[in-house]
Design a protein around this motif. Structure first.
Motif, PDB file in Angstrom:
ATOM      1  N   GLY A   1       7.991   6.816 -13.066  1.00 40.50           N
ATOM      2  CA  GLY A   1       7.944   6.445 -11.709  1.00 40.50           C
ATOM      3  C   GLY A   1       6.638   5.846 -11.120  1.00 40.50           C
ATOM      4  N   SER A   2       5.542   6.561 -11.308  1.00 44.87           N
ATOM      5  CA  SER A   2       4.433   6.015 -10.963  1.00 44.87           C
ATOM      6  C   SER A   2       3.901   4.772 -11.571  1.00 44.87           C
ATOM      7  N   LEU A   3       4.222   4.515 -12.719  1.00 47.52           N
ATOM      8  CA  LEU A   3       4.194   3.309 -13.383  1.00 47.52           C
ATOM      9  C   LEU A   3       4.921   2.167 -12.607  1.00 47.52           C
ATOM     10  N   VAL A   4       6.145   2.488 -12.437  1.00 46.12           N
ATOM     11  CA  VAL A   4       6.979   1.522 -11.948  1.00 46.12           C
ATOM     12  C   VAL A   4       6.705   1.176 -10.602  1.00 46.12           C
ATOM     13  N   LEU A   5       6.093   2.028  -9.826  1.00 41.78           N
ATOM     14  CA  LEU A   5       6.064   1.887  -8.433  1.00 41.78           C
ATOM     15  C   LEU A   5       4.625   0.895  -8.369  1.00 41.78           C
ATOM     16  N   ARG A   6       3.774   1.205  -9.252  1.00 43.26           N
ATOM     17  CA  ARG A   6       2.440   0.615  -9.372  1.00 43.26           C
ATOM     18  C   ARG A   6       2.743  -0.890  -9.633  1.00 43.26           C
ATOM     19  N   GLY A   7       3.521  -1.191 -10.584  1.00 42.96           N
ATOM     20  CA  GLY A   7       4.025  -2.654 -10.860  1.00 42.96           C
ATOM     21  C   GLY A   7       4.493  -3.284  -9.746  1.00 42.96           C
ATOM     22  N   VAL A   8       5.457  -2.496  -8.987  1.00 40.90           N
ATOM     23  CA  VAL A   8       6.252  -3.170  -7.917  1.00 40.90           C
ATOM     24  C   VAL A   8       5.324  -3.314  -6.805  1.00 40.90           C
ATOM     25  N   ALA A   9       4.393  -2.410  -6.443  1.00 38.83           N
ATOM     26  CA  ALA A   9       3.311  -2.546  -5.144  1.00 38.83           C
ATOM     27  C   ALA A   9       2.397  -3.709  -5.594  1.00 38.83           C
ATOM     28  N   THR A  10       2.135  -4.061  -6.944  1.00 41.42           N
ATOM     29  CA  THR A  10       1.190  -5.337  -7.177  1.00 41.42           C
ATOM     30  C   THR A  10       1.964  -6.734  -7.643  1.00 41.42           C
ATOM     31  N   GLN A  11       3.045  -6.401  -7.902  1.00 40.10           N
ATOM     32  CA  GLN A  11       3.762  -7.487  -8.438  1.00 40.10           C
ATOM     33  C   GLN A  11       3.538  -8.157  -9.827  1.00 40.10           C
TER      34      GLN A  11
ATOM     35  N   LEU B   1     -11.676   7.011 -13.605  1.00 36.06           N
ATOM     36  CA  LEU B   1     -11.334   5.488 -14.146  1.00 36.06           C
ATOM     37  C   LEU B   1     -10.345   5.248 -13.074  1.00 36.06           C
ATOM     38  N   TYR B   2      -9.994   5.939 -11.907  1.00 37.73           N
ATOM     39  CA  TYR B   2      -9.054   5.415 -11.005  1.00 37.73           C
ATOM     40  C   TYR B   2      -9.443   3.903 -10.201  1.00 37.73           C
ATOM     41  N   THR B   3      -8.508   3.317 -10.172  1.00 34.96           N
ATOM     42  CA  THR B   3      -9.123   1.676  -9.535  1.00 34.96           C
ATOM     43  C   THR B   3      -7.655   1.895  -8.379  1.00 34.96           C
ATOM     44  N   GLU B   4      -8.064   1.131  -7.161  1.00 37.63           N
ATOM     45  CA  GLU B   4      -7.239   0.921  -6.123  1.00 37.63           C
ATOM     46  C   GLU B   4      -6.093  -0.429  -6.714  1.00 37.63           C
ATOM     47  N   ALA B   5      -4.846  -0.280  -6.210  1.00 36.56           N
ATOM     48  CA  ALA B   5      -4.182  -1.288  -6.731  1.00 36.56           C
ATOM     49  C   ALA B   5      -4.440  -2.559  -6.342  1.00 36.56           C
TER      50      ALA B   5
ATOM     51  N   GLU C   1       0.760  -1.249  -0.208  1.00 37.28           N
ATOM     52  CA  GLU C   1       0.001  -0.020   0.115  1.00 37.28           C
ATOM     53  C   GLU C   1       0.979   1.275  -0.105  1.00 37.28           C
ATOM     54  N   THR C   2       2.090   1.243   0.644  1.00 40.36           N
ATOM     55  CA  THR C   2       2.570   2.528   0.807  1.00 40.36           C
ATOM     56  C   THR C   2       3.453   2.776  -0.644  1.00 40.36           C
ATOM     57  N   LEU C   3       3.965   1.769  -1.421  1.00 37.26           N
ATOM     58  CA  LEU C   3       4.210   1.995  -2.813  1.00 37.26           C
ATOM     59  C   LEU C   3       3.217   2.425  -3.666  1.00 37.26           C
ATOM     60  N   SER C   4       1.859   1.700  -3.420  1.00 36.28           N
ATOM     61  CA  SER C   4       0.986   2.236  -4.200  1.00 36.28           C
ATOM     62  C   SER C   4       0.382   3.706  -4.044  1.00 36.28           C
ATOM     63  N   THR C   5       0.451   4.197  -2.818  1.00 41.21           N
ATOM     64  CA  THR C   5       0.289   5.547  -2.452  1.00 41.21           C
ATOM     65  C   THR C   5       1.256   6.516  -3.246  1.00 41.21           C
TER      66      THR C   5
ATOM     67  N   GLY D   1      -3.364  -3.575 -15.755  1.00 41.13           N
ATOM     68  CA  GLY D   1      -4.386  -4.736 -15.573  1.00 41.13           C
ATOM     69  C   GLY D   1      -5.690  -4.062 -15.456  1.00 41.13           C
ATOM     70  N   ASN D   2      -5.946  -2.849 -15.661  1.00 40.69           N
ATOM     71  CA  ASN D   2      -7.149  -2.082 -15.561  1.00 40.69           C
ATOM     72  C   ASN D   2      -7.179  -0.728 -16.416  1.00 40.69           C
ATOM     73  N   MET D   3      -8.141  -0.172 -16.448  1.00 45.90           N
ATOM     74  CA  MET D   3      -8.152   0.992 -17.263  1.00 45.90           C
ATOM     75  C   MET D   3      -7.266   2.205 -16.895  1.00 45.90           C
ATOM     76  N   TYR D   4      -7.345   2.270 -15.692  1.00 44.40           N
ATOM     77  CA  TYR D   4      -6.535   3.387 -14.867  1.00 44.40           C
ATOM     78  C   TYR D   4      -5.012   3.239 -15.398  1.00 44.40           C
ATOM     79  N   GLU D   5      -4.394   1.820 -15.284  1.00 50.74           N
ATOM     80  CA  GLU D   5      -3.211   1.848 -15.511  1.00 50.74           C
ATOM     81  C   GLU D   5      -2.772   1.535 -16.954  1.00 50.74           C
ATOM     82  N   TYR D   6      -3.854   1.203 -17.858  1.00 52.05           N
ATOM     83  CA  TYR D   6      -3.683   1.229 -19.186  1.00 52.05           C
ATOM     84  C   TYR D   6      -3.795   2.450 -19.726  1.00 52.05           C
ATOM     85  N   GLY D   7      -4.626   3.322 -19.311  1.00 52.82           N
ATOM     86  CA  GLY D   7      -4.602   5.011 -19.705  1.00 52.82           C
ATOM     87  C   GLY D   7      -3.061   5.553 -19.384  1.00 52.82           C
ATOM     88  N   MET D   8      -2.807   5.140 -17.973  1.00 49.74           N
ATOM     89  CA  MET D   8      -1.390   5.816 -17.475  1.00 49.74           C
ATOM     90  C   MET D   8      -0.246   5.325 -18.271  1.00 49.74           C
ATOM     91  N   ALA D   9      -0.182   4.115 -18.702  1.00 45.29           N
ATOM     92  CA  ALA D   9       0.876   3.724 -19.612  1.00 45.29           C
ATOM     93  C   ALA D   9       1.079   4.382 -21.029  1.00 45.29           C
TER      94      ALA D   9
END
Length: 323
Positions: A96-106, A159-163, A5-9, A111-119
């Motif tokens: 950094g946001s994209l990498v942290l999201r990936g590390v936070a969720t392993q 479109l925001y989705t929790e990690a 959750e820390t990395l997700s934040t 994997g969802n619309m929020y992350e897809y749009g970010m990338a």
């Protein structure tokens, strides 16, 4: 697998900061676009003959150039340079946001619309930075970053989705291959979509000076916009094709068929056909210019329609990616 959750934040903070910095960069590009005086080709020839700097274009020919006030850089040009620096800073935070999201969720962070749009928006902005290094198109940054900022704002709010871990249907290595190809191609295709719309505005201005009276003269010449749109599309189209092929292979492994005319599959195929039509029309002398630009604009509209309306409104086998 538990989510950090820390990395997700931290990822969310980087995303918000990147969006804000893109807004400031967009303002800088807008200042340069609005306050840079543009010389016509005849004036550029006189300046170059007098020892002034040449202005490169994609085809190596003459182009519109900037006329600076005094020997130093104008305030408008300084605003443009600051905008580029802010764009680069925004990309660093965005990445950094994209990498942290990936590390936070392993997992792969799309994997969802929020992350897809970010990338996808990250690819679009990186593509724009690369294009600016090669061609003198910096003042068009306001037109490229405007849709990026709008889509990132929608992504971070609507479109925001929790990690969280992805659904079982997405737990496949094809998530990396297929979706990454779709992300890269969609992000890159935003740029020629903008160029084609600006081409149509430029042609309209040249035909009728009363329309786009302030915008038209400050745009690159129509041929430059046309070439840039074509070159970017012809680079992204094979990646888009590869993504569709990978999606069909994944569908056969997951659902037992390569193609089932699912709404997302169908609209993706329609977009592919329209882009193929654009490339064909652009290579055909009788269909170059405005006709080709209209086709390219329609193709990008279909991609955006597929991204939002099909994913969020229409039910189908791809609906699990809408959350």
């Amino acid at each position: 697998m538990p989510v950090n959750e820390t990395l997700s934040t931290y990822s969310d903070w980087c995303y918000g900061a990147a969006t804000l910095i893109y807004v400031f960069a967009m303002i800088g590009y807008a200042i340069e676009q609005a306050f840079t005086r543009t010389a016509k080709k005849s004036e550029v020839a006189v300046l170059v003959g007098a020892g002034g700097p040449e202005v490169d274009t994609p085809d190596g020919g003459p182009a519109y150039g900037r006329v600076e006030a005094g020997a130093g850089r104008s305030r408008a040009e300084r605003a443009g340079r600051v905008a580029v620096a802010l764009t680069a800073l925004g990309v660093a935070l965005h990445l950094g946001s994209l990498v942290l999201r990936g590390v936070a969720t392993q997992r792969a962070p799309w994997g969802n619309m929020y992350e897809y749009g970010m990338a996808t928006m990250l690819v679009a902005v990186i593509g724009w930075l690369v294009l600016m290094r090669k061609f003198d198109v910096r003042r068009m940054g306001v037109f490229v970053l405007t849709p990026v900022v709008i889509l990132m704002f929608l992504g971070g709010t609507v479109l925001y989705t929790e990690a969280a871990p992805v659904q079982p249907a997405l737990q496949s290595y094809w998530l990396v291959v297929h979706v990454s190809a779709a992300i890269i191609s969609s992000g890159l295709l935003l740029i020629p979509g903008v160029f084609s719309l600006l081409y149509l505005a430029k042609v309209r201005h040249d035909a009728d000076q009363s329309r786009f009276a302030r915008l038209g003269p400050k745009l690159p010449d129509a041929d430059t916009l046309d070439r840039l749109a074509y070159r970017t599309t012809i680079f992204a189209f094979p990646i888009y094709t590869f993504g569709i092929i990978c999606g069909a292979i994944w569908a056969e492994a997951a659902w037992g068929r390569f193609w089932g005319w699912d709404p997302k599959e169908t609209v993706a195929f329609v977009a592919w056909v329209v882009y193929a039509g654009y490339l064909h029309s652009r290579a055909t002398a009788g269909w170059r210019g405005s006709r080709a630009a209209v086709i390219n604009s329609v193709a990008f509209a279909v991609v955006v329609f597929n991204l939002f309306f099909i994913n969020l409104v229409v039910s189908g086998l791809h609906s699990y990616a809408g959350g």
